[in-house]
Scaffold this active site. Sequence first.
Site: not given
Length: 461
Positions: A158, A279, A285, A292
Amino acid sequence: MITIKLWQGRFNKDSDSLFEEFNASIFFDINLIEDDINGSIAHVSMLAEKKIISETEKNLIIETLNNILKDFKNNLITFSYSDEDVHMFVEKELIKRIGDIGKKVHTARSRNDQVCLDIRLFCKRKNEEIQRLLNNLIKKIIEIAENNIDVIMPGFTHLQKAQPILFSHYILAYGQMFYRDLIRFKNNYDLIDFMPLGSAALAGTTYDIDRFFVSKMLSFSSVTENSIDTVSDRDFILEMLFNIAVIQMHLSRIAEEFIIWNMDELKYIDIDDAFCSGSSIMPQKKNPDALELIRGKTGRVYGNLVSLLTTLKALPLAYNKDMQEDKEPLFDSVETCINSLLIITKILETLKINKENMLKACSYGFINATDLADYLVQKCGIPFRDAHFIVGNIVKYCINNNKTLDSLALEEYKQFTDLIDIDVYNEISLECCINKRKSYGGTSKESVLVQLKNLKEKIEN
Ligand code: ARG
């Protein structure tokens, strides 16, 4: 531009230009040009063997087909919508170069069985390539497990801390998944490996052909049994799309975990700069884009499977033009899968494993609570359900008093049951929690070494 189609004879008019574009598959099935030419070489070799064309004709056709491929690779010939598909394009080019002899290539053949041959050759090649990439990925996983055999980390259920595990155990879980993927590809190969040519349009052919000759020449194990089934069957593509969807699902799970583990809040791992991007506005960043994208492309890969399943649903036998829609999903899934496998292998190669952070994360979150309950069962003779309740109370006490199970004094423990003794601290230590789990397939070093050895034996070096 007025172009004469190879099938023009029956028609009074040229195709509508919009239809011509709509009908054309050349811009994607050009991917199959090498398979198409290899297939035609085997076909004319058989036609000559069976004296349906002469040796001289065969030699000229083969030489010209090889030249067409060479010229295509060197960008010396181009195609347009009016070429319709790769089969027409190659045949037209052949006829352009050697005239009437080129017109014999399509004897005893239809595009319906030709396209099946091309796509089976393509699937065989790509199947082998994906098998190789899976094998390399598993080898990399084994190497990482070996190099980090003792690293301890929290295991989750979980997405909540559950029990401590060895990182090697965790990463070998993916080894098992990719191994099953490999087996699925091996099984899929066996179903692709039937030679379809000679089924012609649907009913077979009146010529005295030798399908087994073509099969042998193209290294197929056997030939298909039923010409109607052969030109209608795309099961092997569906299976490949399904197998790729499963690989991509596995990749997406590991990608998701690595994205989470790479967060500043956890930093169990560092993903190499080479697989991240920055970024345009936030200078600090470093985003895990490669992972992804692996996760994101999984959606499209699932879509490709559903797309072809839907195309084939309710199609009457035998060939229908709908089936031309098999190629784009297949090419897309194959390319995505190959790139994803290559990238994840490189990410693993350059992955930094922050074992101190993994270990530190085990020091809070009551990850050894099950072991405390097991201690109450095994050393104190308390039934498990009661032990579970007592430990639940101890955990509640720790939360309220800002303590951990390891930092609780023996007197505090004794408030819950005086059967607890000083040996409890060793029994709930991380090393003990891990190494007591000696069950087959468990997380103890002993068990992980067995998993490692067994997987290693199944993989090609
Ligand atoms: N481009 C077609 C396909 O991919 C080749 C087969 C065409 N056959 C036909 N009878 N029009 O399916």
